[in-house]
Design a protein around this motif. Structure first.
Motif, PDB file in Angstrom:
ATOM      1  N   GLU A 217       0.925  -1.133   0.083  1.00 21.92           N
ATOM      2  CA  GLU A 217      -0.043  -0.082   0.130  1.00 21.92           C
ATOM      3  C   GLU A 217       0.910   1.367   0.041  1.00 21.92           C
ATOM      4  OE1 GLU A 217      -2.987   0.557   3.101  1.00 21.92           O
ATOM      5  OE2 GLU A 217      -3.494  -1.466   2.640  1.00 21.92           O
ATOM      6  N   HIS A 218       0.297   2.317  -0.686  1.00 18.27           N
ATOM      7  CA  HIS A 218       1.043   3.523  -0.594  1.00 18.27           C
ATOM      8  C   HIS A 218       1.484   4.006   0.755  1.00 18.27           C
ATOM      9  CE1 HIS A 218       1.161   4.476  -4.812  1.00 18.27           C
ATOM     10  NE2 HIS A 218       0.084   4.434  -4.996  1.00 18.27           N
ATOM     11  N   GLY A 219       2.667   4.373   0.769  1.00 19.78           N
ATOM     12  CA  GLY A 219       3.074   4.903   2.420  1.00 19.78           C
ATOM     13  C   GLY A 219       3.591   3.778   3.127  1.00 19.78           C
ATOM     14  N   LYS A 220       3.455   2.621   2.682  1.00 25.88           N
ATOM     15  CA  LYS A 220       3.986   1.582   3.744  1.00 25.88           C
ATOM     16  C   LYS A 220       5.301   0.833   3.059  1.00 25.88           C
ATOM     17  CE  LYS A 220      -0.101   0.184   5.820  1.00 25.88           C
ATOM     18  NZ  LYS A 220      -1.206  -0.884   6.080  1.00 25.88           N
ATOM     19  N   GLU A 221       5.970   1.628   2.219  1.00 21.43           N
ATOM     20  CA  GLU A 221       7.093   1.090   1.404  1.00 21.43           C
ATOM     21  C   GLU A 221       8.292   0.932   2.351  1.00 21.43           C
ATOM     22  OE1 GLU A 221       5.424   3.698   0.539  1.00 21.43           O
ATOM     23  OE2 GLU A 221       4.722   3.597  -1.555  1.00 21.43           O
ATOM     24  N   ALA A 222       8.447   1.678   3.140  1.00 21.30           N
ATOM     25  CA  ALA A 222       9.684   1.387   4.146  1.00 21.30           C
ATOM     26  C   ALA A 222       9.556   0.272   5.027  1.00 21.30           C
ATOM     27  CB  ALA A 222       9.666   2.634   5.269  1.00 21.30           C
ATOM     28  N   GLY A 223       8.325  -0.303   5.300  1.00 17.87           N
ATOM     29  CA  GLY A 223       7.854  -1.434   5.976  1.00 17.87           C
ATOM     30  C   GLY A 223       8.360  -2.731   5.028  1.00 17.87           C
ATOM     31  N   ALA A 224       8.744  -2.632   3.881  1.00 20.26           N
ATOM     32  CA  ALA A 224       9.262  -3.711   2.930  1.00 20.26           C
ATOM     33  C   ALA A 224      10.574  -3.938   2.873  1.00 20.26           C
ATOM     34  CB  ALA A 224       8.501  -3.452   1.778  1.00 20.26           C
ATOM     35  N   SER A 225      11.346  -3.133   3.579  1.00 22.81           N
ATOM     36  CA  SER A 225      12.710  -3.308   3.308  1.00 22.81           C
ATOM     37  C   SER A 225      13.297  -4.575   3.855  1.00 22.81           C
ATOM     38  CB  SER A 225      13.554  -1.830   3.845  1.00 22.81           C
ATOM     39  OG  SER A 225      13.131  -1.852   5.221  1.00 22.81           O
ATOM     40  N   TYR A 226      12.732  -4.873   5.043  1.00 28.51           N
ATOM     41  CA  TYR A 226      13.254  -6.007   5.643  1.00 28.51           C
ATOM     42  C   TYR A 226      13.135  -7.394   4.581  1.00 28.51           C
ATOM     43  CZ  TYR A 226      14.418  -9.990   8.885  1.00 28.51           C
ATOM     44  OH  TYR A 226      14.919 -11.072   9.491  1.00 28.51           O
ATOM     45  N   ALA A 227      11.821  -7.444   4.250  1.00 26.09           N
ATOM     46  CA  ALA A 227      11.358  -8.487   3.199  1.00 26.09           C
ATOM     47  C   ALA A 227      12.260  -8.523   2.210  1.00 26.09           C
ATOM     48  CB  ALA A 227       9.853  -8.271   2.977  1.00 26.09           C
ATOM     49  N   MET A 228      12.586  -7.468   1.480  1.00 23.75           N
ATOM     50  CA  MET A 228      13.497  -7.409   0.517  1.00 23.75           C
ATOM     51  C   MET A 228      14.889  -7.873   0.754  1.00 23.75           C
ATOM     52  SD  MET A 228      13.723  -6.550  -2.696  1.00 23.75           S
ATOM     53  CE  MET A 228      12.841  -5.039  -3.241  1.00 23.75           C
ATOM     54  N   ASP A 229      15.404  -7.478   1.947  1.00 23.38           N
ATOM     55  CA  ASP A 229      16.722  -8.118   2.332  1.00 23.38           C
ATOM     56  C   ASP A 229      16.438  -9.460   2.557  1.00 23.38           C
ATOM     57  OD1 ASP A 229      19.235  -7.766   3.544  1.00 23.38           O
ATOM     58  OD2 ASP A 229      18.461  -8.588   5.391  1.00 23.38           O
ATOM     59  N   ALA A 230      15.566 -10.003   3.003  1.00 27.74           N
ATOM     60  CA  ALA A 230      15.412 -11.496   3.121  1.00 27.74           C
ATOM     61  C   ALA A 230      15.223 -12.101   1.657  1.00 27.74           C
ATOM     62  CB  ALA A 230      14.006 -11.913   3.897  1.00 27.74           C
ATOM     63  N   LEU A 231      14.527 -11.466   0.772  1.00 28.75           N
ATOM     64  CA  LEU A 231      14.577 -12.091  -0.591  1.00 28.75           C
ATOM     65  C   LEU A 231      15.989 -11.983  -1.032  1.00 28.75           C
ATOM     66  CD1 LEU A 231      12.926 -12.920  -3.171  1.00 28.75           C
ATOM     67  CD2 LEU A 231      12.674 -10.498  -3.581  1.00 28.75           C
ATOM     68  N   LYS A 232      16.587 -11.273  -0.846  1.00 26.80           N
ATOM     69  CA  LYS A 232      18.074 -11.429  -1.674  1.00 26.80           C
ATOM     70  C   LYS A 232      18.878 -12.397  -1.023  1.00 26.80           C
ATOM     71  CE  LYS A 232      18.761  -6.963  -1.287  1.00 26.80           C
ATOM     72  NZ  LYS A 232      19.637  -5.504  -1.595  1.00 26.80           N
ATOM     73  N   ARG A 233      18.760 -12.516   0.342  1.00 25.73           N
ATOM     74  CA  ARG A 233      19.477 -13.454   1.038  1.00 25.73           C
ATOM     75  C   ARG A 233      19.134 -14.875   0.633  1.00 25.73           C
ATOM     76  NH1 ARG A 233      18.501 -13.130   6.280  1.00 25.73           N
ATOM     77  NH2 ARG A 233      16.984 -11.287   6.287  1.00 25.73           N
ATOM     78  N   SER A 234      17.615 -14.993   0.436  1.00 25.26           N
ATOM     79  CA  SER A 234      17.126 -16.374  -0.112  1.00 25.26           C
ATOM     80  C   SER A 234      17.617 -16.660  -1.533  1.00 25.26           C
ATOM     81  CB  SER A 234      15.501 -16.286  -0.296  1.00 25.26           C
ATOM     82  OG  SER A 234      14.934 -15.861   1.017  1.00 25.26           O
ATOM     83  N   MET A 235      17.842 -15.722  -2.340  1.00 24.83           N
ATOM     84  CA  MET A 235      18.087 -15.935  -3.701  1.00 24.83           C
ATOM     85  C   MET A 235      19.643 -16.561  -3.642  1.00 24.83           C
ATOM     86  SD  MET A 235      16.392 -12.746  -5.774  1.00 24.83           S
ATOM     87  CE  MET A 235      16.281 -13.615  -7.504  1.00 24.83           C
ATOM     88  N   LYS A 236      20.378 -15.720  -2.996  1.00 23.35           N
ATOM     89  CA  LYS A 236      22.003 -16.123  -2.860  1.00 23.35           C
ATOM     90  C   LYS A 236      21.899 -17.434  -2.127  1.00 23.35           C
ATOM     91  CE  LYS A 236      26.212 -13.877  -1.702  1.00 23.35           C
ATOM     92  NZ  LYS A 236      26.999 -14.904  -2.298  1.00 23.35           N
ATOM     93  N   TRP A 237      21.360 -17.837  -1.161  1.00 23.12           N
ATOM     94  CA  TRP A 237      21.262 -18.966  -0.244  1.00 23.12           C
ATOM     95  C   TRP A 237      20.998 -20.222  -1.184  1.00 23.12           C
ATOM     96  CZ3 TRP A 237      18.032 -23.023   0.991  1.00 23.12           C
ATOM     97  CH2 TRP A 237      18.451 -23.829   2.295  1.00 23.12           C
ATOM     98  N   ASP A 238      20.071 -20.172  -2.031  1.00 21.76           N
ATOM     99  CA  ASP A 238      19.389 -21.143  -2.817  1.00 21.76           C
ATOM    100  C   ASP A 238      20.558 -21.498  -3.778  1.00 21.76           C
ATOM    101  OD1 ASP A 238      17.752 -23.263  -3.306  1.00 21.76           O
ATOM    102  OD2 ASP A 238      16.344 -22.103  -4.629  1.00 21.76           O
ATOM    103  N   GLU A 239      21.420 -20.489  -4.316  1.00 25.70           N
ATOM    104  CA  GLU A 239      22.424 -20.852  -5.402  1.00 25.70           C
ATOM    105  C   GLU A 239      23.508 -21.420  -4.702  1.00 25.70           C
ATOM    106  OE1 GLU A 239      23.485 -16.930  -6.767  1.00 25.70           O
ATOM    107  OE2 GLU A 239      22.060 -16.979  -8.178  1.00 25.70           O
ATOM    108  N   GLU A 240      23.664 -21.032  -3.408  1.00 20.06           N
ATOM    109  CA  GLU A 240      24.881 -21.656  -2.744  1.00 20.06           C
ATOM    110  C   GLU A 240      24.629 -22.973  -2.329  1.00 20.06           C
ATOM    111  OE1 GLU A 240      27.066 -17.353  -1.223  1.00 20.06           O
ATOM    112  OE2 GLU A 240      25.955 -18.775   0.145  1.00 20.06           O
ATOM    113  N   VAL A 241      23.456 -23.301  -1.721  1.00 18.93           N
ATOM    114  CA  VAL A 241      23.314 -24.439  -1.058  1.00 18.93           C
ATOM    115  C   VAL A 241      22.342 -25.658  -1.991  1.00 18.93           C
ATOM    116  CG1 VAL A 241      22.101 -25.432   1.011  1.00 18.93           C
ATOM    117  CG2 VAL A 241      23.057 -23.274   1.202  1.00 18.93           C
ATOM    118  N   PHE A 242      21.661 -25.273  -2.683  1.00 25.11           N
ATOM    119  CA  PHE A 242      20.989 -26.174  -3.535  1.00 25.11           C
ATOM    120  C   PHE A 242      21.384 -25.803  -5.183  1.00 25.11           C
ATOM    121  CE2 PHE A 242      18.535 -26.875   0.036  1.00 25.11           C
ATOM    122  CZ  PHE A 242      18.018 -28.133  -0.012  1.00 25.11           C
TER     123      PHE A 242
END
Ligand code: ARG
Ligand code: ZN
Length: 876
Positions: A217-242
């Motif tokens: 929702e508009h105005g809640k963008e700041a609240g998504a930064s942790y999710a974005m960080d988790a997403l990037k870590r997930s993408m990297k982990w799946d490359e490295e581990v699987f």
């Protein structure tokens, strides 16, 4: 109508391509679906094409662009049958349907939430959009055109890569998307509306740049930064581990506030319950952060385990869910503390899956029949399914497990497969025979392993007798012995581990013995003194384990095991023994006694500065009231369980006062808030210590002070919980509840917590409170999160309030279920499963529970979802 696994057969027609055009409108959305099929080789030329549908209004039907004569087709409530189709040549069927997203309260198919169009198609929601072969083994390439009002829906999203779009000149615009990866219909998604976005990029191991977008929702963008960080870590982990790389130019996540489940892995366009995306220190707890990290990872990991390789039919649901939960567990273990994560997993498994496996809703990880597939998104399929995958990894060891996974990705990419296909990859990669092991997929019920040991000082041998029993479950009265991998260690008096000269009576790999027979005796030689066996280290098998062991022996494990999980397990076992005894004492009006070994063990673990704070906090948390009920198993009196547990808590609180005072101080943080696992662990230990102190308090002052001092949601919600649960009628509690409500009135996710905290106040009086809360202007019976936070939390997590001796709690629930069911059957059925353990209650309560269930069962026009659950709960 029951669907059976043995009835599976492939479709008569092969779907080659799908072209969808949506003209979006809240009341009347027009969908044109162009489907290209050809008859499968060997199928009779007379065979008609049969498509699935659900509550559809069809306004057009063409074959190769020509209207089909009414004599050649038949449309019923749930199918469209077309006759007279070409024998061999491909043909195109064009179906036009009209939908009303605005009035779609089931939240399956295309619906509107907060002025955003969105879809949920798993498991069988696509058939609510158009007539279609709506089953996971039909894989096709999709092109999607979306037309919508430009002002209210500037954003038009679907799966795959963006092709292009344009203004249409009439206030509308369109966008086209193409997904090159063949997929089943349950992975289709469309989102349109006006949303804010957070953008980033990820560069894959092979050097491709992927655009990442999270829409909120508009105005809640700041609240998504942790999710974005988790997403990037997930993408990297799946490359490295699987070794798995992402495969499109863009990966999108959309957060919506009305959603029946946690999140959905639609190809390239995940849709999330906003509860699992949005987080900031002021509004999210540490548990919220951990859930967001885990669920972002889970949905991302589905891109390979679920999307690239999908399920042949819905009986194979654990093929993607069990495996993907295992992957997200491993991810979280790598991101945080492995031991603490394992304790949390096992706690969750035991409190949610074990009761399911022990009650009327028990079913195998890979079921063989169902009436309503939505009711099989269960903890058995997900969590036990994950444990079964974990056991394969244990049996094979790291390297062979990896080889098996690689073979699976290699062999089955682009296919819709079965559990047998999955297991075969591990057999082929390792040369092992996993036939007996596969019973874990097919036999329901939690195996019980009974163990007893005896030491022969003269021969310096230790013999361990083990017996396994798998209890009967609905439809499965007799069971075969299972292959149970049991990790163990033998501890000597000084805490060191005995190394046996020889081991016989069972196969052994590293510290794992393999139980494969009903009874087995394992002989260890060369043991210098009487050892204490520590069994099921790391919870290597999801079993109930009974072993006669003194509190002193358990305390030895709790102090010295090298496996931290086993330490927790030993402490938990001492606590459970005490709590079961306390229940009996409370029930017969006797004074409750508390074992010194328990009190000192808990306090010592909490005080041990060599251990990480998060672990110490877990050690301090006593088993819950439902854990105790499960351990007792039958004739349960929730009031006696509560009374006994409160007394034990009081004993621990009194004895540990000095330690807890010190910890509350030591663990206090200065500096800015950080959601990382170490900081969260310190907060957890501090709050555990604070809780103990408040249990010992006579008045609400300390809790009220903690509420005032809190500067993050973890501390604030804990303080509010302490006030409400320990001092429900205090003036300070009323004030704190009012202040909290006022401060967060416009944040739905926080208000959910406000409802949940009040719904879990122990005692018979809470039912009236819940009824009052339902009349609060902030209550909203159409929002699944809100309904779950009040009604669901009350039924699932308030043993004394819900299980009132007079049965009023069950009657209340029955009325709620009947009220919710016509709007949202999935939500109603899910909340009803809170009664899954009703048969283990004492007879008066069980009688009331049966009456409430019978009332539901007898209601007119129940959904398939609710009637399936209620019928199974009442069966024999
Ligand atoms: N596949 C989703 C997930 O686990 C959940 C979908 C739930 N669907 C349902 N009908 N309950 O990631
Ligand atoms: Zn999943």
């Amino acid at each position: 109508q029951t669907i059976h696994l043995e009835d599976y057969r492939p479709t008569d027609f092969v779907l080659e391509r799908v072209d969808l055009t949506f003209e979006l409108d809240p009341k009347e959305t027009k969908v044109e679906a162009r489907l290209i099929f050809h008859r499968r080789e060997g199928v009779s030329p007379a065979a008609p094409l049969v498509l699935d549908g659900d509550e559809l209004r069809m306004t057009g039907l063409l074959l190769d662009q020509v209207e089909i004569s009414p004599t050649l087709f038949e449309a019923t409530d749930d199918t469209l049958t077309i006759h007279g189709l070409p024998e061999t040549a491909p043909f195109e069927v064009t179906v036009t349907t009209l939908l009303s997203p605005e009035t779609n309260t089931k939240l399956m198919g295309l619906y509107r939430t907060n002025n955003v169009y969105c879809t949920q198609c798993e498991a069988e929601g696509f058939r609510r959009i158009t007539y279609f072969p709506d089953r996971p083994d039909v894989l096709a390439v999709y092109t999607v055109n979306i037309i919508a009002d430009k002002a209210t829906a500037p954003l038009l999203l679907s799966n795959g890569n963006y092709l292009g779009g344009a203004d249409m000149g009439d206030g509308r615009h369109f966008a086209a998307w193409f997904d090159p990866h063949p997929k089943p219909s349950y992975l289709f998604a469309l989102v349109a509306g006006d949303l804010g976005v957070v953008e980033d990029t990820f560069t894959t191991a092979s050097g491709r740049t992927v655009a990442l977008r999270i829409y909120v929702e508009h105005g809640k963008e700041a609240g998504a930064s942790y999710a974005m960080d988790a997403l990037k870590r997930s993408m990297k982990w799946d490359e490295e581990v699987f070794g798995r790389e992402y495969d499109l130019d863009i990966f999108m996540i959309v957060a919506v506030s009305d959603f029946n489940m946690g999140a959905m892995e639609n190809k390239g366009l995940n849709v999330f319950n906003d509860k699992y995306v949005l987080a900031d220190p002021e509004t999210a707890t540490d548990a919220d952060y951990a859930n967001i990290e885990a669920i972002i990872a889970h949905e991302y990991f589905h891109n390979w385990t679920g999307n690239r390789i999908t399920c042949r039919d819905w009986f194979q649901l654990c093929l993607k869910e069990g495996l993907t939960v295992y992957r997200d567990h491993e991810f979280s273990a790598d991101m945080r503390s492995r031991a603490v994560k394992r304790v949390a997993e096992v706690r969750h498994l035991k409190s949610e899956q074990f009761p399911e496996d022990a009650g009327p809703l028990a079913h195998p990880v890979r079921p063989t029949k169902y009436r309503e597939i939505n009711n099989f998104y269960t903890t058995t399929v997900y969590e036990k399914g994950s444990e079964v995958t974990r056991m394969i990894a244990t049996l094979l060891g790291r390297d062979l497990f990896k080889r098996g996974m690689d073979l699976y990705f290699d062999r089955h990419d682009g296919q819709a497969v079965t559990i047998e296909d999955f297991v075969a990859c591990f057999e082929d990669a390792s040369g092992r025979n996993l036939k007996q092991f596969s019973l874990w997929y097919h036999q329901a019920g939690t195996p019980l392993v009974t163990a007893s040991g005896s030491y022969d000082a003269e021969k310096r041998t230790f013999s361990l007798s083990l017996e396994q029993m798998v209890p009967p479950t609905p439809g499965q009265s007799t069971k075969e012995p299972m292959h149970i991998p049991l990790r163990l260690g033998l501890l000597l008096e000084d805490g060191s581990e005995a190394k046996a000269a020889t081991v016989s009576g069972a196969d052994l790999t590293e510290d794992v013995i393999h139980l494969t027979k009903r009874k087995q005796t394992v002989l260890f030689t060369g043991i210098p003194s009487r050892p204490v066996p520590s069994l099921n280290r790391g919870f290597s098998a999801p079993i109930n384990l009974h072993i006669e062991q003194s509190a002193e022996d358990r305390a030895l494990i709790a102090r010295h095991e090298i496996d931290l999980f086993a330490r927790w397990q030993a402490l938990n076992a001492i606590a459970l023994d005490n709590l079961v005894a306390a229940t009996t004492q409370a029930r017969s009006g006797l004074p409750v006694t508390c074992d010194g070994a328990l009190v000192s063990g808990l306090i010592a673990a909490a005080a041990d500065d060599r251990l990480e704070p998060a672990f110490r906090s877990q050690a301090l948390a006593l088993p819950s009231e439902s854990d105790i009920a499960r351990e007792i198993g039958s004739d349960n009196d929730p009031d006696a369980i509560h009374a006994g547990r409160q007394q034990i808590l009081a004993g621990v609180a009194a004895a540990g006062r000095d330690t807890f005072t010190r910890l509350a101080d030591d663990m206090a943080s200065s500096g800015p808030f950080s959601p990382d696992a170490t900081s969260a662990g310190r907060r957890a230990l501090r709050n555990s210590a604070l809780s103990q102190l408040v249990y010992g308090d006579k008045g609400p002052e300390r809790a009220a002070e903690a509420f005032r001092a809190a500067n993050n949601m973890t501390d604030l919600s804990l303080a509010l919980t302490l006030l409400a649960h320990r001092f429900p009628d205090a003036k300070e509690t009323a004030e704190a509840l009012a202040a909290f409500k006022q401060r967060f009135a416009d944040n739905a996710l926080v208000i959910d917590k406000w409802f949940a905290i009040q719904a879990t106040i122990p005692g018979a009086g809470t039912l009236d409170r819940v009824k009052t809360l339902m009349a609060d202007p902030l209550f909203n019976g159409n929002n699944p999160n809100r309904v779950r936070s009040l009604v669901g939390t009350f039924a699932f997590s308030n043993p004394t309030g819900f299980n009132r001796a007079d049965g009023e709690g069950y009657r209340f629930l029955a009325r709620q279920i009947l009220d919710i069911d016509p709007r949202n059957p999935q939500l109603a059925a899910r909340i009803l499963t809170s009664m899954r353990s009703w048969r283990s209650l004492e007879e008066v309560r069980a009688g009331h529970a049966r009456n409430a269930l019978t009332e539901i069962a007898g209601a007119a026009s129940l959904s398939a979802d609710v009637s399936d659950i209620v019928d199974r709960m009442l069966e024999s």
